[in-house]
Design a protein around this motif. Sequence first.
Motif, mmCIF file in Angstrom:
data_model
loop_
_atom_site.group_PDB
_atom_site.id
_atom_site.type_symbol
_atom_site.label_atom_id
_atom_site.label_comp_id
_atom_site.label_asym_id
_atom_site.label_seq_id
_atom_site.Cartn_x
_atom_site.Cartn_y
_atom_site.Cartn_z
ATOM 1 N N ASP A 106 0.927 -1.252 0.087
ATOM 2 C CA ASP A 106 0.133 -0.232 0.101
ATOM 3 C C ASP A 106 0.860 1.201 0.183
ATOM 4 O OD1 ASP A 106 -2.465 -1.129 0.098
ATOM 5 O OD2 ASP A 106 -2.355 -1.521 2.027
ATOM 6 N N ALA A 107 1.842 1.381 0.855
ATOM 7 C CA ALA A 107 2.690 2.464 0.858
ATOM 8 C C ALA A 107 3.607 2.595 -0.588
ATOM 9 C CB ALA A 107 3.844 2.257 2.136
ATOM 10 N N ALA A 110 0.660 4.270 -2.641
ATOM 11 C CA ALA A 110 0.057 5.369 -2.493
ATOM 12 C C ALA A 110 0.369 6.838 -3.133
ATOM 13 C CB ALA A 110 0.452 5.493 -0.951
ATOM 14 N N GLN A 115 5.125 5.112 -9.122
ATOM 15 C CA GLN A 115 4.588 3.889 -8.439
ATOM 16 C C GLN A 115 4.878 2.620 -8.852
ATOM 17 O OE1 GLN A 115 0.359 5.011 -9.381
ATOM 18 N NE2 GLN A 115 -0.099 5.282 -7.330
#
Length: 280
Positions: A106-107, A110, A115
């Motif tokens: 998720d980090a 985020a 990404q």
Amino acid sequence: MLVPFLIMLREGIEAALIVGIIASYLRQTGRGQWMPAVWIGVFLAAALSLFVGAGLELMSSEFPQKQQELFEALVGLVAVVILSSMVLWMRKVARSIKHALHVSLDAALAGSKHQAWALIAMVFFAVAREGLETVFFLLAVFQQSEGPAAPLGALLGLVVAILVGLALYSGSLRLNLAQFFRWTGLFILVVAAGILANSVQALHEAGVWNALQGVVFDISHSLPMDGPTGSVLAGMFGYQDTPTVSTLGAYLLYLVGALVLFFWPAPAKPSSSHVAQKQG
């Protein structure tokens, strides 16, 4: 052959679990389009492991005899440290590794920029850890083994690990992973004790360690290292038919200490009611 097979099987399943957890989470959260980045991270980690292993092997082949013994000792010592930390780390975090990977994933996804690179880096470091652990262990085993049995065992372990990983991911195989990692971890600690004893012996042959060289016992007449049984025990557990005080002492001290840490009860987590009472 059994030792590299089991190590490659364990490390391969551990890496497959990491990739499987990431892939499943991406699929469940509707982010399956990021899977190519995951495979790039896996490929780069595998390439790094192969590059490091081949480089270290080529370096050692160019050394004179005494330097080869010293190199063998250093690789063995590094392998013992890595194996020990790996077994104890997995025992500690086995139950929380899935949650930790979800948080890291998720980090990584985020931010609005970079990404793909963040995901590749996250997968790369997670898988490279397993690969480099395997490289140092297999180098230590290959240096203490002769013939093609050890490389074949490692290759077979990798193939089986990939098949098991695919079966676990598809749901067609159920495996008690806690028991699997517990028993293979115990086996690895015994193997690591043998690697440490052989590393101490290699330090002596390199002229670095010359203390405590008195022979404790001599059973070379009944169970020689070059015999069928002795060679198997030497390849698996570092058996020596004429151990010295330093090699046998290193073996026993390490094994006792590692087993105590391995079987030491994990600290109990405080219950939610207890935490609430403390906060109140």
